[in-house]
Design a protein around this motif. Structure first.
Motif, PDB file in Angstrom:
ATOM      1  N   GLY A  24      39.681  28.199  31.060  1.00  0.00           N
ATOM      2  CA  GLY A  24      39.658  26.736  31.105  1.00  0.00           C
ATOM      3  C   GLY A  24      41.057  26.154  31.215  1.00  0.00           C
ATOM      4  O   GLY A  24      41.288  25.177  31.935  1.00  0.00           O
ATOM      5  N   GLY A  27      42.296  26.454  34.740  1.00  0.00           N
ATOM      6  CA  GLY A  27      41.654  25.544  35.680  1.00  0.00           C
ATOM      7  C   GLY A  27      40.277  25.959  36.142  1.00  0.00           C
ATOM      8  O   GLY A  27      39.655  25.256  36.937  1.00  0.00           O
ATOM      9  N   THR A  29      36.915  25.764  35.210  1.00  0.00           N
ATOM     10  CA  THR A  29      36.092  25.066  34.224  1.00  0.00           C
ATOM     11  C   THR A  29      34.615  25.199  34.559  1.00  0.00           C
ATOM     12  O   THR A  29      34.244  25.712  35.619  1.00  0.00           O
ATOM     13  N   GLY A  30      33.772  24.690  33.664  1.00  0.00           N
ATOM     14  CA  GLY A  30      32.332  24.709  33.892  1.00  0.00           C
ATOM     15  C   GLY A  30      31.917  23.820  35.054  1.00  0.00           C
ATOM     16  O   GLY A  30      30.881  24.036  35.675  1.00  0.00           O
ATOM     17  N   ALA A  34      39.532  22.858  38.592  1.00  0.00           N
ATOM     18  CA  ALA A  34      40.228  21.602  38.317  1.00  0.00           C
ATOM     19  C   ALA A  34      41.324  21.365  39.350  1.00  0.00           C
ATOM     20  O   ALA A  34      42.015  22.296  39.772  1.00  0.00           O
ATOM     21  N   SER A  37      45.601  22.506  39.502  1.00  0.00           N
ATOM     22  CA  SER A  37      45.751  23.543  38.480  1.00  0.00           C
ATOM     23  C   SER A  37      46.161  24.852  39.147  1.00  0.00           C
ATOM     24  O   SER A  37      46.203  24.966  40.375  1.00  0.00           O
ATOM     25  N   GLN A  64      35.995  31.993  39.067  1.00  0.00           N
ATOM     26  CA  GLN A  64      35.267  30.726  39.152  1.00  0.00           C
ATOM     27  C   GLN A  64      33.867  30.887  38.556  1.00  0.00           C
ATOM     28  O   GLN A  64      33.387  30.028  37.829  1.00  0.00           O
ATOM     29  N   GLY A  67      34.246  31.186  34.779  1.00  0.00           N
ATOM     30  CA  GLY A  67      34.583  29.884  34.211  1.00  0.00           C
ATOM     31  C   GLY A  67      33.389  28.954  34.153  1.00  0.00           C
ATOM     32  O   GLY A  67      33.234  28.177  33.213  1.00  0.00           O
ATOM     33  N   ALA A  68      32.509  29.031  35.148  1.00  0.00           N
ATOM     34  CA  ALA A  68      31.353  28.136  35.193  1.00  0.00           C
ATOM     35  C   ALA A  68      30.210  28.626  34.312  1.00  0.00           C
ATOM     36  O   ALA A  68      29.597  27.843  33.587  1.00  0.00           O
TER      37      ALA A  68
END
Length: 133
Positions: A24, A27, A29-30, A34, A37, A64, A67-68
């Motif tokens: 997170g 960069g 993120t869910g 971002a 970043s 990715q 992160g999601a």
């Protein structure tokens, strides 16, 4: 023994909890990647290298996804096991005891020059040498 077990538990929990936090912060993120970043820069570089798109299975695509959606249960177990082993290794490390001051008193038997045999240099068996011409 208890100290090492506690260090192992802390290491495992820290490893599992750190992955989503680090992703997170980078960069991933869910909600996606971002803007501005490190993740966006990685995605841009991967897209340029692949001619406009990010390849499936690449590092950027995998991060990715993690992160999601987060890590799978098996990945969390593996990560926790590695973190526990590393924590136990660090928790069981012994620290070196501080050395005594260089000029301080020493215990009896460790004084310099003590218990050192005093040996005379060997004498020449032929006596003094005379140089003959």
């Amino acid at each position: 023994m208890i100290k090492r077990a506690a260090a192992a538990a802390i290491g495992g929990a820290l490893a599992v909890a750190a992955v989503p936090a680090v992703l997170g912060a980078v960069g991933f993120t869910g909600a996606g990647i971002a803007a501005s970043s490190l993740a966006a820069k990685m995605m841009s570089a991967a897209a340029v290298a692949n001619g406009g798109g990010v390849a499936a299975g690449s590092l950027v695509a995998t991060l990715q996804s993690v992160g999601a959606a987060g890590l799978s249960t098996s990945s969390n177990i593996l990560l926790g096991s590695i973190g526990s082993a590393f924590g136990a290794l660090l928790g069981g490390a012994k620290r070196a005891s501080p050395s005594p001051p260089p000029g301080g008193p020493r215990p009896e038997g460790e004084q310099p020059g003590e218990n050192v045999p005093q040996v005379e240099p060997p004498k020449s068996p032929l006596g003094p040498e005379k140089h003959e011409k």
